[in-house]
Scaffold this motif. Sequence first.
Motif, PDB file in Angstrom:
ATOM      1  N   PRO A   1      -0.630   8.855   7.117  1.00 10.19           N
ATOM      2  CA  PRO A   1      -0.499  10.295   7.368  1.00 10.19           C
ATOM      3  C   PRO A   1       0.942  10.782   7.390  1.00 10.19           C
ATOM      4  N   ARG A   2       1.812  10.036   8.059  1.00  7.45           N
ATOM      5  CA  ARG A   2       3.212  10.461   8.130  1.00  7.45           C
ATOM      6  C   ARG A   2       3.902  10.322   6.773  1.00  7.45           C
ATOM      7  N   ILE A   3       3.527   9.319   6.002  1.00 10.29           N
ATOM      8  CA  ILE A   3       4.111   9.158   4.666  1.00 10.29           C
ATOM      9  C   ILE A   3       3.636  10.283   3.744  1.00 10.29           C
ATOM     10  N   LEU A   4       2.341  10.593   3.778  1.00 11.02           N
ATOM     11  CA  LEU A   4       1.832  11.675   2.947  1.00 11.02           C
ATOM     12  C   LEU A   4       2.461  13.007   3.331  1.00 11.02           C
ATOM     13  N   GLU A   5       2.666  13.222   4.625  1.00 12.34           N
ATOM     14  CA  GLU A   5       3.272  14.474   5.078  1.00 12.34           C
ATOM     15  C   GLU A   5       4.681  14.631   4.518  1.00 12.34           C
ATOM     16  N   GLN A   6       5.421  13.524   4.423  1.00 11.79           N
ATOM     17  CA  GLN A   6       6.772  13.577   3.853  1.00 11.79           C
ATOM     18  C   GLN A   6       6.751  13.994   2.381  1.00 11.79           C
ATOM     19  N   LEU A   7       5.662  13.671   1.689  1.00  6.28           N
ATOM     20  CA  LEU A   7       5.580  13.924   0.251  1.00  6.28           C
ATOM     21  C   LEU A   7       5.112  15.337  -0.089  1.00  6.28           C
ATOM     22  N   LEU A   8       4.635  16.072   0.898  1.00  5.58           N
ATOM     23  CA  LEU A   8       4.070  17.389   0.621  1.00  5.58           C
ATOM     24  C   LEU A   8       5.101  18.353   0.041  1.00  5.58           C
TER      25      LEU A   8
ATOM     26  N   PRO B   1       7.221  -3.256 -13.057  1.00  9.39           N
ATOM     27  CA  PRO B   1       8.450  -3.645 -12.353  1.00  9.39           C
ATOM     28  C   PRO B   1       8.369  -3.435 -10.847  1.00  9.39           C
ATOM     29  N   LEU B   2       7.629  -2.430 -10.388  1.00  9.46           N
ATOM     30  CA  LEU B   2       7.467  -2.219  -8.953  1.00  9.46           C
ATOM     31  C   LEU B   2       6.688  -3.370  -8.337  1.00  9.46           C
ATOM     32  N   LEU B   3       5.641  -3.813  -9.003  1.00 11.96           N
ATOM     33  CA  LEU B   3       4.860  -4.937  -8.477  1.00 11.96           C
ATOM     34  C   LEU B   3       5.707  -6.209  -8.400  1.00 11.96           C
ATOM     35  N   GLU B   4       6.527  -6.452  -9.386  1.00 11.93           N
ATOM     36  CA  GLU B   4       7.382  -7.641  -9.355  1.00 11.93           C
ATOM     37  C   GLU B   4       8.399  -7.551  -8.221  1.00 11.93           C
ATOM     38  N   ALA B   5       8.930  -6.352  -7.979  1.00 15.07           N
ATOM     39  CA  ALA B   5       9.867  -6.177  -6.873  1.00 15.07           C
ATOM     40  C   ALA B   5       9.186  -6.458  -5.542  1.00 15.07           C
ATOM     41  N   LEU B   6       7.952  -6.014  -5.392  1.00 14.33           N
ATOM     42  CA  LEU B   6       7.201  -6.250  -4.163  1.00 14.33           C
ATOM     43  C   LEU B   6       6.887  -7.738  -3.990  1.00 14.33           C
ATOM     44  N   ARG B   7       6.459  -8.385  -5.060  1.00 15.69           N
ATOM     45  CA  ARG B   7       6.160  -9.816  -4.976  1.00 15.69           C
ATOM     46  C   ARG B   7       7.377 -10.594  -4.514  1.00 15.69           C
ATOM     47  N   ALA B   8       8.517 -10.320  -5.135  1.00 12.25           N
ATOM     48  CA  ALA B   8       9.736 -11.063  -4.806  1.00 12.25           C
ATOM     49  C   ALA B   8      10.180 -10.814  -3.371  1.00 12.25           C
ATOM     50  N   ALA B   9      10.063  -9.579  -2.916  1.00 13.11           N
ATOM     51  CA  ALA B   9      10.518  -9.244  -1.560  1.00 13.11           C
ATOM     52  C   ALA B   9       9.628  -9.847  -0.487  1.00 13.11           C
ATOM     53  N   LEU B  10       8.336  -9.995  -0.776  1.00 10.42           N
ATOM     54  CA  LEU B  10       7.363 -10.342   0.249  1.00 10.42           C
ATOM     55  C   LEU B  10       6.860 -11.787   0.187  1.00 10.42           C
ATOM     56  N   ALA B  11       7.307 -12.562  -0.792  1.00  4.80           N
ATOM     57  CA  ALA B  11       6.820 -13.940  -0.922  1.00  4.80           C
ATOM     58  C   ALA B  11       7.149 -14.748   0.334  1.00  4.80           C
ATOM     59  N   PRO B  12       6.154 -15.364   0.987  1.00  2.15           N
ATOM     60  CA  PRO B  12       6.435 -16.181   2.167  1.00  2.15           C
ATOM     61  C   PRO B  12       7.298 -17.390   1.817  1.00  2.15           C
TER      62      PRO B  12
ATOM     63  N   LYS C   1       0.830  -1.219   0.000  1.00  2.00           N
ATOM     64  CA  LYS C   1       0.000   0.000   0.000  1.00  2.00           C
ATOM     65  C   LYS C   1       0.854   1.254   0.000  1.00  2.00           C
ATOM     66  N   HIS C   2       1.835   1.314   0.868  1.00  2.00           N
ATOM     67  CA  HIS C   2       2.621   2.538   0.986  1.00  2.00           C
ATOM     68  C   HIS C   2       3.604   2.702  -0.167  1.00  2.00           C
ATOM     69  N   SER C   3       4.124   1.619  -0.706  1.00  2.00           N
ATOM     70  CA  SER C   3       4.970   1.714  -1.901  1.00  2.00           C
ATOM     71  C   SER C   3       4.186   2.303  -3.066  1.00  2.00           C
ATOM     72  N   LEU C   4       2.961   1.819  -3.260  1.00  2.00           N
ATOM     73  CA  LEU C   4       2.142   2.306  -4.363  1.00  2.00           C
ATOM     74  C   LEU C   4       1.622   3.719  -4.105  1.00  2.00           C
ATOM     75  N   LEU C   5       1.329   4.042  -2.848  1.00  2.00           N
ATOM     76  CA  LEU C   5       0.879   5.394  -2.527  1.00  2.00           C
ATOM     77  C   LEU C   5       1.977   6.411  -2.831  1.00  2.00           C
TER      78      LEU C   5
ATOM     79  N   LEU D   1      12.528  -0.381  -4.356  1.00  2.00           N
ATOM     80  CA  LEU D   1      11.925  -0.220  -3.036  1.00  2.00           C
ATOM     81  C   LEU D   1      12.611   0.881  -2.214  1.00  2.00           C
ATOM     82  N   ASP D   2      13.549   1.602  -2.827  1.00  2.00           N
ATOM     83  CA  ASP D   2      14.296   2.624  -2.093  1.00  2.00           C
ATOM     84  C   ASP D   2      13.395   3.738  -1.555  1.00  2.00           C
ATOM     85  N   ASP D   3      12.426   4.189  -2.351  1.00  2.00           N
ATOM     86  CA  ASP D   3      11.561   5.279  -1.902  1.00  2.00           C
ATOM     87  C   ASP D   3      10.748   4.849  -0.686  1.00  2.00           C
TER      88      ASP D   3
END
Length: 276
Positions: A98-105, A251-262, A17-21, A75-77
């Motif tokens: 909220p804290r993530i959105l505040e950083q992006l302002l 490519p972002l979705l593939e990076a997330l899948r690979a990092a988070l696969a149980p 969620k936060h990576s995509l946001l 995933l650096d961001d």
Amino acid sequence: MNYRHSFHAGNSADVVKHSLLIALVRALQQKPGALTLIDTHSGCGLYDLRGDQAQRTGEAVQGVLRAFADANPLLDDYRAAVQAVNAGGEPHLYPGSPRILEQLLRPQDFLILNEKHAEDAMALRSAMRGTSAAVHERDAYELWLAMLPTRTSRGVVVVDPPYEQTDERARIAATLAAAHRKWAHGVSLIWYPLKDRAAHVRWKQQLRRLGIPKFLWVEHWLYDADQPGIYNGAGLFIINPPYAFTQALPPLLEALRAALAPEGHKGEIAADWLAD
């Protein structure tokens, strides 16, 4: 399903969620015009991963800690946003939306937060002290409509409910339909847990009938086969995503899948348009 965020902060759903946001807001900020960012279910804003509630589930181990152990630069961001609320080393605090959105302002942008639960609203005000965010304590769906159209020509509404109420999905559908009539060009991001695949398919069919043209879904299924009766992953509905975001998404979705696969699972993360 009851999804109080303090028990689940930093889990795999938060990472996605936060990576995509972050990617979504940054894509919109490629244009200089001001944005209004609205978070309807803000929660506490900041979570202690070493606290009792987070330790009771231990879900951050399979989420944010996996993302920090992964070397993929895509995933650096996300990692930078988490690191910004930590002093260094392994993260022990987790920033909510909220804290993530505040950083992006940027100087021209506005941030509107809302949390109905009094205790969480108090924690949210504390977490956002010293920022420019406006904090409300209202019914999320009433606020969603009341704030539209936004004070700026462009904006994003983030809807991240705990799904405590049996009518939560019906309220989302009804409010989204009304919001689209008021603000057809606006960008909305709606988070949802994935537990029962058949029930979720029925909800998508109901949302399809709203006739919203640019309606993207992203779903992250953790396991190679559904695990009956348990949390299987999470997804996002994104209305009116900008072109720059959708082009950079695969490519972002593939990076997330690979990092988070149980362990022992490849997992699945996919995106497509909700269309007839």
